[in-house]
Design a protein around this motif. Structure first.
Motif, PDB file in Angstrom:
ATOM      1  N   UNK A  99      24.850 120.113  45.143  1.00  0.00           N
ATOM      2  CA  UNK A  99      24.135 119.140  44.325  1.00  0.00           C
ATOM      3  C   UNK A  99      24.670 117.723  44.541  1.00  0.00           C
ATOM      4  N   UNK A 100      25.980 117.601  44.761  1.00  0.00           N
ATOM      5  CA  UNK A 100      26.556 116.279  45.032  1.00  0.00           C
ATOM      6  C   UNK A 100      26.032 115.723  46.351  1.00  0.00           C
ATOM      7  N   UNK A 101      25.925 116.584  47.351  1.00  0.00           N
ATOM      8  CA  UNK A 101      25.408 116.161  48.660  1.00  0.00           C
ATOM      9  C   UNK A 101      23.947 115.759  48.553  1.00  0.00           C
ATOM     10  N   UNK A 114      21.708 123.928  51.732  1.00  0.00           N
ATOM     11  CA  UNK A 114      22.949 123.160  51.831  1.00  0.00           C
ATOM     12  C   UNK A 114      24.146 124.051  51.533  1.00  0.00           C
ATOM     13  N   UNK A 115      24.005 124.980  50.593  1.00  0.00           N
ATOM     14  CA  UNK A 115      25.094 125.918  50.298  1.00  0.00           C
ATOM     15  C   UNK A 115      25.459 126.735  51.531  1.00  0.00           C
ATOM     16  N   UNK A 116      24.455 127.156  52.288  1.00  0.00           N
ATOM     17  CA  UNK A 116      24.711 127.921  53.509  1.00  0.00           C
ATOM     18  C   UNK A 116      25.553 127.102  54.483  1.00  0.00           C
ATOM     19  N   UNK A 117      25.201 125.827  54.651  1.00  0.00           N
ATOM     20  CA  UNK A 117      25.963 124.967  55.562  1.00  0.00           C
ATOM     21  C   UNK A 117      27.406 124.817  55.080  1.00  0.00           C
ATOM     22  N   UNK A 118      27.595 124.618  53.800  1.00  0.00           N
ATOM     23  CA  UNK A 118      28.940 124.489  53.249  1.00  0.00           C
ATOM     24  C   UNK A 118      29.744 125.769  53.432  1.00  0.00           C
ATOM     25  N   UNK A 119      29.111 126.901  53.121  1.00  0.00           N
ATOM     26  CA  UNK A 119      29.811 128.183  53.207  1.00  0.00           C
ATOM     27  C   UNK A 119      30.143 128.550  54.638  1.00  0.00           C
ATOM     28  N   UNK A 120      29.238 128.224  55.572  1.00  0.00           N
ATOM     29  CA  UNK A 120      29.501 128.528  56.976  1.00  0.00           C
ATOM     30  C   UNK A 120      30.752 127.798  57.458  1.00  0.00           C
ATOM     31  N   UNK A 153      18.088 115.207  45.380  1.00  0.00           N
ATOM     32  CA  UNK A 153      18.475 116.249  44.430  1.00  0.00           C
ATOM     33  C   UNK A 153      17.284 116.703  43.593  1.00  0.00           C
ATOM     34  N   UNK A 154      16.270 115.854  43.448  1.00  0.00           N
ATOM     35  CA  UNK A 154      15.098 116.232  42.650  1.00  0.00           C
ATOM     36  C   UNK A 154      14.344 117.407  43.254  1.00  0.00           C
ATOM     37  N   UNK A 155      14.527 117.668  44.541  1.00  0.00           N
ATOM     38  CA  UNK A 155      13.827 118.798  45.151  1.00  0.00           C
ATOM     39  C   UNK A 155      14.761 119.973  45.429  1.00  0.00           C
TER      40      UNK A 155
END
Length: 279
Positions: A150-152, A107-113, A159-161
Protein backbone atom coordinates in the motif's frame (compact mmCIF):
# COMPACT_ATOMS: atom_id res chain seq x y z
CA UNK A 1 39.63 -2.00 -26.39
CA UNK A 2 40.21 1.12 -24.31
CA UNK A 3 37.32 1.69 -21.91
CA UNK A 4 36.55 5.35 -21.06
CA UNK A 5 37.03 6.17 -17.37
CA UNK A 6 33.38 7.23 -17.11
CA UNK A 7 32.35 3.75 -18.24
CA UNK A 8 34.81 1.90 -16.04
CA UNK A 9 33.45 3.67 -12.93
CA UNK A 10 29.78 3.20 -13.84
CA UNK A 11 27.20 1.11 -11.99
CA UNK A 12 26.26 -0.62 -15.24
CA UNK A 13 29.02 -1.13 -17.82
CA UNK A 14 28.18 -1.99 -21.42
CA UNK A 15 31.41 -2.68 -23.26
CA UNK A 16 31.81 -3.34 -26.96
CA UNK A 17 28.43 -5.05 -27.26
CA UNK A 18 27.60 -6.37 -30.73
CA UNK A 19 24.51 -8.43 -31.61
CA UNK A 20 24.26 -10.10 -35.01
CA UNK A 21 21.33 -12.01 -36.48
CA UNK A 22 22.80 -13.73 -39.51
CA UNK A 23 23.98 -10.91 -41.74
CA UNK A 24 22.07 -8.24 -39.82
CA UNK A 25 23.94 -6.25 -37.15
CA UNK A 26 21.29 -5.06 -34.66
CA UNK A 27 23.76 -3.62 -32.14
CA UNK A 28 27.24 -2.64 -33.31
CA UNK A 29 30.13 -2.24 -30.84
CA UNK A 30 28.20 -0.18 -28.28
CA UNK A 31 30.01 1.02 -25.14
CA UNK A 32 28.59 3.24 -22.40
CA UNK A 33 28.10 3.43 -18.65
CA UNK A 34 25.02 4.12 -16.54
CA UNK A 35 25.47 5.64 -13.10
CA UNK A 36 23.68 5.44 -9.78
CA UNK A 37 21.09 8.18 -9.38
CA UNK A 38 20.79 9.21 -13.02
CA UNK A 39 18.31 8.80 -15.85
CA UNK A 40 20.11 7.74 -19.01
CA UNK A 41 17.94 8.24 -22.07
CA UNK A 42 18.37 5.86 -25.01
CA UNK A 43 17.19 7.46 -28.25
CA UNK A 44 17.07 6.30 -31.83
CA UNK A 45 14.78 5.91 -34.83
CA UNK A 46 12.78 2.72 -35.33
CA UNK A 47 15.14 -0.19 -35.94
CA UNK A 48 18.06 1.54 -34.22
CA UNK A 49 18.70 -1.41 -31.88
CA UNK A 50 17.27 -0.05 -28.64
CA UNK A 51 15.13 -3.05 -27.68
CA UNK A 52 17.87 -5.49 -28.70
CA UNK A 53 20.27 -3.60 -26.43
CA UNK A 54 17.81 -3.97 -23.54
CA UNK A 55 17.48 -7.69 -24.34
CA UNK A 56 21.25 -8.07 -24.05
CA UNK A 57 21.49 -6.15 -20.78
CA UNK A 58 18.61 -8.08 -19.17
CA UNK A 59 19.87 -11.51 -20.27
CA UNK A 60 17.16 -12.24 -22.83
CA UNK A 61 19.81 -12.48 -25.54
CA UNK A 62 23.53 -13.20 -25.33
CA UNK A 63 25.60 -10.80 -27.42
CA UNK A 64 27.73 -11.97 -30.31
CA UNK A 65 30.61 -10.13 -28.67
CA UNK A 66 31.19 -7.71 -25.81
CA UNK A 67 29.96 -7.88 -22.26
CA UNK A 68 27.72 -6.25 -19.67
CA UNK A 69 28.68 -5.92 -16.00
CA UNK A 70 26.88 -4.63 -12.91
CA UNK A 71 29.21 -3.16 -10.28
CA UNK A 72 32.00 -5.32 -11.63
CA UNK A 73 29.94 -8.53 -11.75
CA UNK A 74 29.65 -9.97 -15.25
CA UNK A 75 26.03 -10.31 -16.40
CA UNK A 76 26.71 -11.67 -19.88
CA UNK A 77 25.88 -15.36 -20.08
CA UNK A 78 23.60 -15.35 -17.04
CA UNK A 79 19.91 -16.21 -17.23
CA UNK A 80 17.18 -13.58 -17.10
CA UNK A 81 16.35 -14.71 -13.55
CA UNK A 82 19.99 -14.47 -12.44
CA UNK A 83 20.38 -10.98 -13.94
CA UNK A 84 17.18 -9.88 -12.19
CA UNK A 85 18.34 -11.32 -8.86
CA UNK A 86 21.51 -9.24 -9.13
CA UNK A 87 19.46 -6.05 -9.36
CA UNK A 88 18.45 -5.41 -12.99
CA UNK A 89 14.69 -4.96 -13.42
CA UNK A 90 12.90 -4.35 -16.71
CA UNK A 91 9.52 -3.19 -17.94
CA UNK A 92 8.23 -3.96 -21.43
CA UNK A 93 6.42 -2.11 -24.21
CA UNK A 94 3.42 -4.33 -23.47
CA UNK A 95 2.92 -4.55 -19.68
CA UNK A 96 3.16 -8.04 -18.15
CA UNK A 97 0.27 -8.58 -15.76
CA UNK A 98 -0.47 -11.27 -13.16
CA UNK A 99 -4.02 -12.18 -14.17
CA UNK A 100 -6.35 -13.17 -11.35
CA UNK A 101 -4.63 -10.95 -8.78
CA UNK A 102 -5.58 -7.55 -7.52
CA UNK A 103 -3.30 -4.56 -7.98
CA UNK A 104 -2.18 -4.82 -4.36
CA UNK A 105 -1.52 -8.55 -4.66
CA UNK A 106 0.57 -7.95 -7.77
CA UNK A 107 2.87 -5.68 -5.78
CA UNK A 108 2.88 -8.13 -2.86
CA UNK A 109 4.14 -10.84 -5.21
CA UNK A 110 7.03 -8.62 -6.31
CA UNK A 111 7.92 -7.83 -2.70
CA UNK A 112 7.70 -11.45 -1.59
CA UNK A 113 9.74 -12.71 -4.53
CA UNK A 114 12.57 -10.43 -3.45
CA UNK A 115 12.36 -11.14 0.27
CA UNK A 116 11.34 -14.79 0.45
CA UNK A 117 12.58 -16.22 -2.82
CA UNK A 118 9.21 -16.36 -4.56
CA UNK A 119 8.96 -17.75 -8.08
CA UNK A 120 8.03 -16.32 -11.46
CA UNK A 121 5.28 -16.82 -12.46
CA UNK A 122 4.20 -16.19 -8.87
CA UNK A 123 3.38 -18.94 -6.42
CA UNK A 124 0.03 -18.82 -4.64
CA UNK A 125 0.00 -15.88 -2.25
CA UNK A 126 -0.39 -18.18 0.74
CA UNK A 127 3.11 -19.49 -0.01
CA UNK A 128 4.72 -16.06 -0.05
CA UNK A 129 6.20 -16.08 3.44
CA UNK A 130 9.52 -17.03 5.04
CA UNK A 131 10.41 -20.70 4.67
CA UNK A 132 9.37 -22.65 7.76
CA UNK A 133 7.14 -19.90 9.15
CA UNK A 134 4.17 -21.09 11.19
CA UNK A 135 0.62 -19.81 10.90
CA UNK A 136 1.27 -16.75 13.08
CA UNK A 137 4.46 -15.98 11.18
CA UNK A 138 2.70 -16.22 7.85
CA UNK A 139 -0.05 -13.94 9.09
CA UNK A 140 2.47 -11.33 10.23
CA UNK A 141 4.32 -11.63 6.93
CA UNK A 142 1.12 -11.08 4.95
CA UNK A 143 0.18 -8.03 7.03
CA UNK A 144 3.67 -6.58 6.51
CA UNK A 145 3.47 -7.25 2.77
CA UNK A 146 0.09 -5.53 2.56
CA UNK A 147 1.35 -2.46 4.40
CA UNK A 148 4.44 -2.17 2.22
CA UNK A 149 2.44 -2.75 -0.95
CA UNK A 150 0.00 0.00 0.00
CA UNK A 151 2.91 2.37 0.68
CA UNK A 152 4.34 1.66 -2.77
CA UNK A 153 0.96 2.16 -4.42
CA UNK A 154 0.50 5.41 -2.51
CA UNK A 155 3.89 6.69 -3.68
CA UNK A 156 2.96 5.71 -7.24
CA UNK A 157 -0.35 7.54 -6.95
CA UNK A 158 -2.45 4.44 -7.67
CA UNK A 159 -3.50 3.24 -4.20
CA UNK A 160 -7.12 4.00 -5.12
CA UNK A 161 -7.11 1.00 -7.45
CA UNK A 162 -5.44 -1.39 -4.97
CA UNK A 163 -8.45 -3.74 -4.79
CA UNK A 164 -9.17 -3.87 -8.51
CA UNK A 165 -8.30 -7.05 -10.40
CA UNK A 166 -5.66 -6.63 -13.08
CA UNK A 167 -8.04 -7.78 -15.83
CA UNK A 168 -10.17 -4.67 -15.19
CA UNK A 169 -7.34 -2.17 -15.71
CA UNK A 170 -7.06 0.12 -18.69
CA UNK A 171 -3.80 0.05 -20.65
CA UNK A 172 -2.44 3.17 -18.99
CA UNK A 173 -3.27 1.78 -15.55
CA UNK A 174 -1.41 -1.42 -16.42
CA UNK A 175 1.69 0.64 -17.20
CA UNK A 176 1.47 2.47 -13.87
CA UNK A 177 1.13 -0.84 -12.03
CA UNK A 178 4.07 -2.39 -13.89
CA UNK A 179 6.32 0.51 -12.92
CA UNK A 180 5.19 0.36 -9.28
CA UNK A 181 5.87 -3.38 -9.24
CA UNK A 182 9.30 -2.89 -10.78
CA UNK A 183 10.25 -0.33 -8.15
CA UNK A 184 8.95 -2.60 -5.37
CA UNK A 185 11.94 -4.92 -5.79
CA UNK A 186 14.35 -2.01 -5.17
CA UNK A 187 16.46 -2.51 -8.30
CA UNK A 188 19.97 -1.22 -8.82
CA UNK A 189 19.25 -0.70 -12.52
CA UNK A 190 15.79 -0.13 -13.99
CA UNK A 191 15.26 -0.61 -17.72
CA UNK A 192 12.14 1.19 -18.96
CA UNK A 193 11.04 0.32 -22.50
CA UNK A 194 8.65 3.03 -23.75
CA UNK A 195 6.84 3.53 -20.41
CA UNK A 196 4.92 6.58 -21.69
CA UNK A 197 3.46 4.96 -24.79
CA UNK A 198 -0.34 5.05 -24.86
CA UNK A 199 -0.69 7.19 -21.73
CA UNK A 200 -2.81 10.29 -21.25
CA UNK A 201 -1.18 13.49 -19.87
CA UNK A 202 -2.06 12.75 -16.23
CA UNK A 203 -0.65 9.22 -16.50
CA UNK A 204 2.51 10.57 -18.17
CA UNK A 205 2.97 12.97 -15.25
CA UNK A 206 2.56 10.09 -12.79
CA UNK A 207 5.13 7.92 -14.57
CA UNK A 208 7.63 10.78 -14.88
CA UNK A 209 7.20 11.49 -11.16
CA UNK A 210 7.96 7.82 -10.40
CA UNK A 211 11.03 7.89 -12.65
CA UNK A 212 12.37 10.95 -10.86
CA UNK A 213 11.67 9.34 -7.49
CA UNK A 214 13.62 6.24 -8.59
CA UNK A 215 16.54 8.45 -9.62
CA UNK A 216 16.43 10.26 -6.27
CA UNK A 217 16.54 6.93 -4.42
CA UNK A 218 19.78 5.98 -6.17
CA UNK A 219 18.54 3.79 -9.01
CA UNK A 220 20.28 3.92 -12.39
CA UNK A 221 17.41 4.32 -14.86
CA UNK A 222 17.78 3.50 -18.56
CA UNK A 223 14.87 4.98 -20.48
CA UNK A 224 13.89 4.10 -24.05
CA UNK A 225 11.09 6.38 -25.21
CA UNK A 226 9.77 7.47 -28.62
CA UNK A 227 8.22 10.57 -27.01
CA UNK A 228 11.47 12.47 -27.54
CA UNK A 229 10.34 15.66 -25.82
CA UNK A 230 9.47 13.82 -22.61
CA UNK A 231 12.69 11.79 -22.75
CA UNK A 232 14.85 14.89 -23.14
CA UNK A 233 12.99 16.59 -20.28
CA UNK A 234 13.56 13.79 -17.74
CA UNK A 235 16.99 12.45 -18.79
CA UNK A 236 20.25 13.60 -17.22
CA UNK A 237 22.27 12.18 -20.08
CA UNK A 238 21.37 10.68 -23.46
CA UNK A 239 22.91 8.18 -25.86
CA UNK A 240 21.66 7.92 -29.44
CA UNK A 241 21.66 4.77 -31.56
CA UNK A 242 21.25 4.56 -35.32
CA UNK A 243 21.45 1.29 -37.25
CA UNK A 244 22.89 -0.33 -34.15
CA UNK A 245 25.76 2.11 -33.65
CA UNK A 246 26.06 4.74 -30.95
CA UNK A 247 26.25 8.05 -32.84
CA UNK A 248 26.03 10.55 -29.95
CA UNK A 249 26.28 10.88 -26.18
CA UNK A 250 25.79 13.95 -24.02
CA UNK A 251 23.34 16.15 -22.18
CA UNK A 252 19.83 16.44 -23.61
CA UNK A 253 20.66 19.92 -24.96
CA UNK A 254 23.84 18.70 -26.63
CA UNK A 255 22.13 15.72 -28.22
CA UNK A 256 19.11 17.71 -29.46
CA UNK A 257 21.44 20.17 -31.20
CA UNK A 258 23.81 17.55 -32.67
CA UNK A 259 23.68 17.65 -36.52
CA UNK A 260 24.39 13.90 -36.69
CA UNK A 261 21.40 13.17 -34.45
CA UNK A 262 19.17 15.58 -36.38
CA UNK A 263 20.17 13.85 -39.61
CA UNK A 264 19.28 10.42 -38.12
CA UNK A 265 15.82 11.76 -37.34
CA UNK A 266 15.14 13.10 -40.84
CA UNK A 267 11.40 13.70 -41.12
CA UNK A 268 10.98 14.12 -37.37
CA UNK A 269 11.32 17.35 -35.44
CA UNK A 270 13.58 17.19 -32.39
CA UNK A 271 12.41 19.52 -29.62
CA UNK A 272 14.89 21.98 -28.21
CA UNK A 273 15.76 21.71 -24.54
CA UNK A 274 17.83 23.70 -22.13
CA UNK A 275 18.15 21.07 -19.40
CA UNK A 276 17.55 17.44 -18.65
CA UNK A 277 16.87 18.35 -15.03
CA UNK A 278 13.49 19.98 -15.51
CA UNK A 279 11.10 19.22 -12.72
Amino acid sequence: MTVPAAVASATLDVRGVTMRFGGVVAVDDVTFGAHTGEVLGVMGPNGAGKTTLFNVISGVQRPTSGEVALRGVRLTGRSVEAVASLGVTRTFQTPVMFWGLTVRESVEVALAAREFGGTYPPAPLRELAPSGAGTAGRRRARVALRERADAILTNAGIVAMADRVTEALAFGEERLLELARALAVEPTVLLLDEPLSGLNPDEIDAVVTSIRAARASGVAVLLVEHAVGELLAVADRVIVLDHGRMIAEGTPAQVAADPVVIDAYIGDELPSTSSGQAE
